[in-house]
Write an enzyme that holds these catalytic residues in place. Structure first.
Site, mmCIF file in Angstrom:
data_model
loop_
_atom_site.group_PDB
_atom_site.id
_atom_site.type_symbol
_atom_site.label_atom_id
_atom_site.label_comp_id
_atom_site.label_asym_id
_atom_site.label_seq_id
_atom_site.Cartn_x
_atom_site.Cartn_y
_atom_site.Cartn_z
ATOM 1 C CE1 TYR A 176 -4.204 1.733 0.341
ATOM 2 C CE2 TYR A 176 -2.585 3.365 1.460
ATOM 3 C CZ TYR A 176 -3.693 3.022 0.870
ATOM 4 O OH TYR A 176 -4.702 4.011 0.947
ATOM 5 C CG PHE A 209 -7.701 16.558 -24.854
ATOM 6 C CD1 PHE A 209 -7.821 16.278 -26.284
ATOM 7 C CD2 PHE A 209 -8.158 15.407 -23.990
ATOM 8 C CE1 PHE A 209 -8.342 15.151 -26.813
ATOM 9 C CE2 PHE A 209 -8.655 14.413 -24.489
ATOM 10 C CZ PHE A 209 -8.929 14.265 -25.891
ATOM 11 C CG ASP A 210 -12.188 16.195 -24.733
ATOM 12 O OD1 ASP A 210 -11.386 15.710 -24.477
ATOM 13 O OD2 ASP A 210 -13.142 15.592 -25.365
ATOM 14 C CG ASP A 253 -1.797 17.747 -21.836
ATOM 15 O OD1 ASP A 253 -0.958 16.937 -21.873
ATOM 16 O OD2 ASP A 253 -2.899 17.926 -21.702
ATOM 17 C CB ALA A 294 -0.789 13.734 -23.448
ATOM 18 C CE LYS A 320 -3.722 10.310 -24.426
ATOM 19 N NZ LYS A 320 -4.731 10.440 -23.315
ATOM 20 C CG HIS A 352 -16.680 13.716 -27.551
ATOM 21 N ND1 HIS A 352 -16.537 14.730 -26.486
ATOM 22 C CD2 HIS A 352 -15.731 12.777 -27.143
ATOM 23 C CE1 HIS A 352 -15.171 14.449 -25.867
ATOM 24 N NE2 HIS A 352 -14.788 13.128 -26.249
HETATM 25 N N1 F0G Z 1 -4.047 15.747 -22.430
HETATM 26 C C1 F0G Z 1 -4.296 15.369 -23.912
HETATM 27 C C2 F0G Z 1 -3.543 16.037 -24.629
HETATM 28 C C3 F0G Z 1 -4.799 14.173 -24.264
HETATM 29 O O1 F0G Z 1 -4.793 13.844 -25.424
HETATM 30 C C4 F0G Z 1 -5.619 13.374 -23.293
HETATM 31 C C5 F0G Z 1 -6.275 12.311 -23.761
HETATM 32 C C6 F0G Z 1 -5.611 13.884 -21.804
HETATM 33 C C7 F0G Z 1 -4.928 15.022 -21.628
HETATM 34 C C8 F0G Z 1 -6.477 13.249 -20.987
HETATM 35 O O2 F0G Z 1 -5.830 11.769 -20.540
HETATM 36 O O3 F0G Z 1 -7.349 10.127 -21.196
HETATM 37 O O4 F0G Z 1 -5.496 9.832 -19.596
HETATM 38 O O5 F0G Z 1 -7.451 11.034 -18.893
HETATM 39 N N2 F0G Z 1 -6.373 11.972 -24.683
HETATM 40 C C9 F0G Z 1 -7.078 10.755 -25.237
HETATM 41 C C10 F0G Z 1 -7.254 10.877 -26.522
HETATM 42 C C11 F0G Z 1 -8.378 10.420 -24.657
HETATM 43 O O6 F0G Z 1 -8.128 10.133 -27.464
HETATM 44 O O7 F0G Z 1 -7.136 11.674 -27.348
HETATM 45 P P1 F0G Z 1 -6.548 10.442 -20.086
#
Ligand code: F0G
Length: 458
Positions: free
Chosen positions: A72, A124-125, A215, A217, A258, A450
């Site tokens: 843990y 990102f969304d 960010d 990713a 990613k 979406h």
């Molecule tokens: N930031 C970026 C640039 C992303 O593309 C994503 C996720 C996230 C943050 C959020 O990360 O999914 O681990 O919570 N993108 C995926 C996509 C969902 O299909 O582009 P997460």
């Protein structure tokens, strides 16, 4: 077309996929309310919905999974991940999270007060929604070239520096708890940001006393683009480029699904000790103890290994080559895509393929449905379904500048002949494009719609 590097791996384990007949696809679409998120994955032949968590792990990662320490607190696996995170990113503090949006949620909860602004090149969304969920106002300030799908620019994800300065002057630095940049810019075509632009952005934030979060990713893909396209970086290892990038920032959020090539995981890093204290408390509330953050020990192990595989140059040149190959094949079929090809995905200009469908009738969604109908391929709309929202002041719907269909390529998962099949399917759709119709919502939630919206053909 150029010859791209072949896969730097061979296949040891396979997972069967099957192509269901046209009538079964039609029935599946109807049942799903024409939202591909509701189609059973086993009914999809080639799944390009996302590159997130869908990659194939290596033999080293699977071996590491067996070494997972499920204690843990203070697990060995945590320390392995900590070493990798410190080595690659260099921030003073970090916590694991279960995925990227959890890192965004925690950062937003700790730093944003209602009414404050968070600028970025493009959020990102999930980042956008997490900022809004805390009463914040996400603001996108990418260069104008990002909105012209045809213009060739090596770093189309760049922040527009004069827009950023004007924005800070307008809303006041005191109303900006932190600023961001997304590398690569997913919402704008997987386009990279240059080191020069990152440096200037960092200077602008810092001279105004605004902390800077990246960010990250797809930071490794961004670093490879810098190596290929920016003067002075061709000879540098990716890790050195990453060091230079993260030394500019005060912290980062990362979806490890990613560029760390894992099926689940995320990171939140920072240099400020006070912020770290708050983050830890929020993490314990939402995710778990700071040495596992919502993940199993085995997930931490897979991430520690995947972080290094994600910056391997033979992998990255194959990876970006595969995306460029698919983009080239689709263009040869007469379908325009965002130029140049992005890192992780090809973005089809749905408005150009279906010019007779207005934005209010979702041309990106229409193309998405046709791709499943024609070839059982799944992509995702990045257009009005995702982004057309009412203006908070006037209530009038603001439409996005681009109507795109994104085909995101899972890492190390599909071969070149899968890519050829996708391009051939698109060619058949192009030939009957004038007969394709638009859609309307029958259900749409307020945030991140979406994922769960339902549609009806018009
Ligand atoms: N930031 C970026 C640039 C992303 O593309 C994503 C996720 C996230 C943050 C959020 O990360 O999914 O681990 O919570 N993108 C995926 C996509 C969902 O299909 O582009 P997460």
């Amino acid at each position: 077309m150029p010859i791209y590097p072949p896969e730097p791996f061979r296949i040891k384990v396979t997972e069967p996929i099957r192509l269901i007949p046209p009538a079964a696809r039609e029935a599946a679409l109807k049942e799903a309310g024409y939202n591909l998120f509701f189609i059973k994955a086993e009914d999809i032949f080639i799944d390009l919905l996302t590159d997130s968590g869908t990659g194939a792990m290596s033999q080293e990662q699977w071996s590491a999974v067996m070494r997972g320490d499920e204690s843990y607190a203070g697990a060995r696996s945590y320390h392995r991940l900590k070493n990798a995170v410190e080595d690659i990113f260099g921030f003073k503090y970090f916590v694991p999270t279960h995925q990227g949006r959890a890192a965004e949620n925690i950062l937003s909860a700790c730093l944003i007060k209602a009414g404050q602004y968070v600028p970025s090149n493009m959020h990102f969304d999930t980042t956008d929604a997490n900022i809004r969920a805390r009463g914040g106002r996400p603001t996108n300030l990418v260069i104008d070239e990002a909105f012209d799908p045809d213009v060739l620019h090596p770093f189309k994800g760049n922040m527009d520096i004069s827009k950023l300065i004007a924005f800070i002057n307008k809303v006041g630095a005191a109303n900006i708890p932190f600023g961001m940049v997304t590398v690569t810019n997913n919402a704008g075509g997987g386009q990279p940001v240059s080191m020069e632009n990152l440096k200037t952005t960092a200077e602008v934030y810092h001279s105004n006393g605004i902390p800077f979060f990246i960010d990250a990713a797809r930071y490794a893909e961004n670093c490879f683009f810098i190596k290929e396209r920016e003067h002075g970086y061709a000879q540098l290892p990716i890790k050195d480029i990453a060091h230079e990038m993260f030394a500019l920032a005060d912290g980062m959020t990362m979806s490890a699904k990613k560029d760390a090539i894992v099926n689940i995981g995320g990171l939140l890093c920072m240099n400020d000790e006070k912020v770290f204290e708050k983050v830890k408390n929020e993490l314990i509330l939402r995710e778990g103890f700071p040495t596992y953050g919502g993940l199993a020990g085995r997930d931490l192990e897979a991430m520690a290994v995947g972080l290094y595989e994600g910056i391997d140059e033979s992998y990255l040149s194959y990876r970006l080559g595969q995306t460029a190959y698919l983009s080239g094949c689709i263009n040869e079929a007469g379908i325009p895509t965002i130029q140049p090809a992005g890192g992780h995905a090809v973005y089809l200009n749905a408005a150009a393929v279906l010019p007779h469908i207005p934005q209010s009738e979702f041309p990106g969604q229409a193309l998405c449905v046709e791709l499943f109908r024609e070839g059982a391929i799944r992509g995702v709309e990045i257009g009005s379904v995702m982004f057309a929202l009412p203006d908070p002041e006037t209530g009038k719907i603001v439409y996005p500048k681009l109507e795109l269909l994104r085909l995101a390529i899972p890492r190390r998962t599909y071969t070149q002949s899968h890519m050829d099949y996708v391009a051939e399917t698109l060619k058949r759709i192009k030939d009957r494009a004038p007969s394709i119709y638009g859609y309307k919502f029958t259900y749409a939630p307020e945030l991140l719609r979406h994922f769960t919206a339902k549609f009806q053909p018009l």
